[in-house]
Design a protein around this motif. Structure first.
Motif, PDB file in Angstrom:
ATOM      1  N   ALA A 351       0.866  -1.178   0.000  1.00 59.45           N
ATOM      2  CA  ALA A 351       0.000   0.000   0.000  1.00 59.45           C
ATOM      3  C   ALA A 351       0.902   1.228   0.000  1.00 59.45           C
ATOM      4  O   ALA A 351       2.109   1.123   0.211  1.00 59.45           O
ATOM      5  CB  ALA A 351      -0.925   0.005   1.218  1.00 59.45           C
ATOM      6  N   ILE A 352       0.324   2.409  -0.238  1.00 63.74           N
ATOM      7  CA  ILE A 352       1.127   3.627  -0.339  1.00 63.74           C
ATOM      8  C   ILE A 352       0.622   4.684   0.638  1.00 63.74           C
ATOM      9  O   ILE A 352      -0.508   4.615   1.128  1.00 63.74           O
ATOM     10  CB  ILE A 352       1.109   4.194  -1.772  1.00 63.74           C
ATOM     11  N   ASP A 353       1.493   5.673   0.906  1.00 65.82           N
ATOM     12  CA  ASP A 353       1.114   6.815   1.738  1.00 65.82           C
ATOM     13  C   ASP A 353       0.591   7.971   0.898  1.00 65.82           C
ATOM     14  O   ASP A 353      -0.332   8.676   1.302  1.00 65.82           O
ATOM     15  CB  ASP A 353       2.319   7.307   2.554  1.00 65.82           C
ATOM     16  N   TYR A 365       4.688   9.751  -9.128  1.00 70.47           N
ATOM     17  CA  TYR A 365       5.516   9.565  -7.938  1.00 70.47           C
ATOM     18  C   TYR A 365       4.681   8.901  -6.840  1.00 70.47           C
ATOM     19  O   TYR A 365       3.551   9.319  -6.566  1.00 70.47           O
ATOM     20  CB  TYR A 365       6.035  10.910  -7.432  1.00 70.47           C
ATOM     21  N   PHE A 366       5.260   7.884  -6.202  1.00 73.11           N
ATOM     22  CA  PHE A 366       4.605   7.199  -5.088  1.00 73.11           C
ATOM     23  C   PHE A 366       5.491   7.306  -3.847  1.00 73.11           C
ATOM     24  O   PHE A 366       6.721   7.197  -3.940  1.00 73.11           O
ATOM     25  CB  PHE A 366       4.384   5.717  -5.405  1.00 73.11           C
ATOM     26  N   PHE A 367       4.854   7.489  -2.700  1.00 74.01           N
ATOM     27  CA  PHE A 367       5.565   7.590  -1.427  1.00 74.01           C
ATOM     28  C   PHE A 367       5.047   6.507  -0.485  1.00 74.01           C
ATOM     29  O   PHE A 367       3.839   6.296  -0.371  1.00 74.01           O
ATOM     30  CB  PHE A 367       5.326   8.956  -0.780  1.00 74.01           C
ATOM     31  N   LYS A 368       5.974   5.851   0.197  1.00 73.27           N
ATOM     32  CA  LYS A 368       5.607   4.874   1.219  1.00 73.27           C
ATOM     33  C   LYS A 368       6.736   4.778   2.232  1.00 73.27           C
ATOM     34  O   LYS A 368       7.878   4.472   1.872  1.00 73.27           O
ATOM     35  CB  LYS A 368       5.347   3.496   0.601  1.00 73.27           C
ATOM     36  N   ILE A 372      10.628   6.556  -1.971  1.00 69.22           N
ATOM     37  CA  ILE A 372       9.853   7.171  -3.041  1.00 69.22           C
ATOM     38  C   ILE A 372      10.131   6.416  -4.339  1.00 69.22           C
ATOM     39  O   ILE A 372      11.275   6.056  -4.631  1.00 69.22           O
ATOM     40  CB  ILE A 372      10.197   8.675  -3.186  1.00 69.22           C
ATOM     41  N   TRP A 373       9.068   6.141  -5.106  1.00 71.82           N
ATOM     42  CA  TRP A 373       9.158   5.462  -6.400  1.00 71.82           C
ATOM     43  C   TRP A 373       8.756   6.456  -7.493  1.00 71.82           C
ATOM     44  O   TRP A 373       7.862   7.290  -7.284  1.00 71.82           O
ATOM     45  CB  TRP A 373       8.204   4.269  -6.467  1.00 71.82           C
ATOM     46  N   LEU A 393      13.230  14.925   2.195  1.00 70.36           N
ATOM     47  CA  LEU A 393      11.793  14.822   2.452  1.00 70.36           C
ATOM     48  C   LEU A 393      11.525  13.970   3.689  1.00 70.36           C
ATOM     49  O   LEU A 393      12.355  13.138   4.079  1.00 70.36           O
ATOM     50  CB  LEU A 393      11.088  14.198   1.242  1.00 70.36           C
ATOM     51  N   PRO A 394      10.353  14.130   4.299  1.00 70.58           N
ATOM     52  CA  PRO A 394      10.009  13.333   5.481  1.00 70.58           C
ATOM     53  C   PRO A 394       9.548  11.940   5.080  1.00 70.58           C
ATOM     54  O   PRO A 394       9.168  11.697   3.930  1.00 70.58           O
ATOM     55  CB  PRO A 394       8.851  14.121   6.100  1.00 70.58           C
ATOM     56  N   ARG A 395       9.564  11.036   6.014  1.00 70.12           N
ATOM     57  CA  ARG A 395       8.989   9.722   5.760  1.00 70.12           C
ATOM     58  C   ARG A 395       7.494   9.755   6.087  1.00 70.12           C
ATOM     59  O   ARG A 395       7.029  10.614   6.835  1.00 70.12           O
ATOM     60  CB  ARG A 395       9.693   8.655   6.595  1.00 70.12           C
ATOM     61  N   GLN A 396       6.762   8.836   5.492  1.00 76.17           N
ATOM     62  CA  GLN A 396       5.320   8.699   5.708  1.00 76.17           C
ATOM     63  C   GLN A 396       4.577  10.034   5.555  1.00 76.17           C
ATOM     64  O   GLN A 396       3.920  10.516   6.479  1.00 76.17           O
ATOM     65  CB  GLN A 396       5.046   8.102   7.090  1.00 76.17           C
ATOM     66  N   PRO A 397       4.664  10.653   4.380  1.00 74.62           N
ATOM     67  CA  PRO A 397       3.975  11.939   4.188  1.00 74.62           C
ATOM     68  C   PRO A 397       2.462  11.776   4.215  1.00 74.62           C
ATOM     69  O   PRO A 397       1.930  10.695   3.951  1.00 74.62           O
ATOM     70  CB  PRO A 397       4.457  12.380   2.807  1.00 74.62           C
TER      71      PRO A 397
END
Length: 501
Positions: A351-353, A365-368, A372-373, A393-397
């Protein structure tokens, strides 16, 4: 003078925490410096922090972390005695009462092996089916490693009752729930048989944003069975919230503690459950729930009010993500059936954030978590995924979106926002800044996108906020499922009219 008042207020909050969670005696209104230092040392030891006795930044951050509302009374001497008893088989005189219980009038354990349970009410945004499955699995987690057997009671009395409340709920001094974060839930030791959960939390299953209801339920069930908090870092009964991972859910300390009270399983063998197994079980449930969409009568799961991310691609197609699934919504408001996330974009996590499409480079762009992907179409770009800290960048945006007036990607996290330069792949200088720059935008948005009408839309749970880049402020708000046809939920009758600000 103001600095002095601020320091005094901060000290009161810290002292309140140490009293609330059993590190200082609540019957004494004043505590000397030695008592406070000893209390802080005990807290640091249980929290795996350097034991200094000082309220440093790491200690204060830990105090502010989401956790169980049950006290941490006992200290490491009592725990060391319990560990010795487990491995020697000799509990010793008075060993049963080394640690004070949260409620002195309750017993140490249940004196029967077959217990019933009942869910008294339900959390917002989650269907009863997956909640019931998660609760049953949480009880099975303990029955698989002990001599206990659990059965759900349909109606009438039950040994253990689970319920959701908000704020003060007649549960004693200091036990009122505090809204999102802080104390997530609390429970009572045997034989009262109650576990209470904060209704204001964003409860989730299957990797969505928020706090995983299964993990918190399994922890609180442990308390209703007589287990106290564990200082073992990865124990389920550790007081602080941990995300659902792939590893086994119970530590050796969890198993030793429950077997000390109720013995080993009657079948003789212990059955452990990995976190990944639960993830796939909830994923299968979600897929089965969503399989009726093709009939044309059912609405997508995200229309219940929660999704993880939302964005719009170069074809003006809206992409909506929830757990391991995503949906596409055409410009006419026609929604697709659910599609497994990893089927379209291989190499993504379960799953993604957050997700954001950039018209600047035509990439998604995907963040998890900490990574980042970046995808061109369905192909993962070389050298991705990258660590978010390498990009500043922060984690878990909370959410991410491309902002035309700046020509950069914006990333929201808590009360701050970051600006990502997509050409250099680094955060712009002088950021992060306070979210107050975005006048009227709420903290904790779970999605944002710029629509073809030129306005920016922010989403949080069931509501949306319209942001006008020209006026640099929010100009409208409402409930998105009923008002925004392009979300694919326009068959839902609006519960509330749009409010123009």
């Amino acid at each position: 003078m103001s600095d002095s008042r601020e320091k005094n207020a901060k000290d009161c909050i810290e002292m309140g925490f140490l009293v609330k969670y059993g590190y200082l005696d609540q019957d004494h209104h004043t505590h000397n410096e030695a008592e406070v230092k000893a209390a802080v040392r005990d807290f640091q030891w249980l929290s795996h922090l350097p034991v200094t006795g000082r309220l440093d930044s790491d200690t204060l951050d830990k105090m502010a972390s989401p956790r169980c509302g049950v006290k941490d009374e006992g200290g490491h001497d009592a725990w060391a005695h319990r560990v010795n008893a487990v491995f020697t088989g000799n509990l010793g005189k008075g060993g049963h009462h080394l640690r004070k219980k949260r409620y002195a009038q309750t017993g140490e354990k249940w004196y029967k092996r077959h217990l019933t349970y009942r869910v008294m009410n339900w959390p917002r945004h989650l269907s009863q089916g997956p909640v019931r499955l998660a609760v049953r699995t949480a009880f099975e987690l303990w029955s698989n490693v002990s001599g206990l057997v659990f059965e759900e009671a349909g109606e009438g009395p039950a040994d253990i009752r689970l319920a959701f409340y908000e704020g003060e709920h007649n549960d004693g001094i200091g036990n009122a729930f505090d809204g999102p974060g802080g104390a997530l839930a609390h429970a009572f030791f045997p034989c009262r048989g109650e576990a209470h959960f904060d209704m204001a939390e964003r409860w989730t299953l299957n990797g969505h944003k928020g706090h995983n209801l299964f993990l918190v339920t399994a922890h609180e069930i442990g308390h209703t069975l007589g287990l106290e908090h564990s200082p073992v870092r990865h124990a389920l009964m550790s007081p602080y919230y941990k995300k659902l991972g792939r590893s086994l859910l119970l530590s050796w300390d969890d198993i030793a503690a429950i077997q000390k009270l109720y013995g080993k399983p009657s079948r003789g063998s212990v059955v452990q459950m990995p976190g990944q197994a639960l993830r796939w079980a909830m994923h299968d449930w979600e897929m089965s729930q969503d399989s009726t969409e093709g009939s044309g009568t059912a609405l997508p799961l995200y229309c219940q009010g929660l999704f993880d991310a939302i964005t719009m691609d170069q074809n003006q197609t809206v992409l909506i993500f929830r757990g391991g699934l995503f949906w596409t919504v055409s410009s006419e408001g026609n929604v697709s059936s659910s599609i497994p996330l990893q089927q379209r974009w291989p190499h993504l996590p379960f799953a993604i954030d957050a997700a954001a499409f950039s018209p600047l480079d035509k990439k998604l762009y995907f963040f998890k978590g900490k990574r980042i992907w970046r995808y061109t179409g369905t192909d993962l770009d070389p050298d991705f995924p990258k660590k978010t800290r390498e990009l500043g960048l922060p984690r878990q945006p909370d959410c991410a979106f491309f902002y035309g007036p700046l020509g950069h990607m914006i990333v929201f996290k808590g009360s701050r926002y970051f600006v990502l330069n997509l050409q250099t792949l680094h955060s712009e200088p002088y950021y992060p800044r306070r979210l107050a720059d975005w006048k009227g935008v709420p903290q904790g948005a779970n999605g944002a996108l710029t629509h073809t009408d030129g306005r920016l839309y922010f989403f949080r749970e069931r509501r949306y906020w319209t942001f006008d880049p020209g006026k640099v402020r929010v100009t409208g708000t409402g409930q998105w499922a009923g008002k925004l046809q392009w979300t694919g939920c326009h068959k839902v009758s609006p519960l509330e009219s749009n409010d123009i600000l």
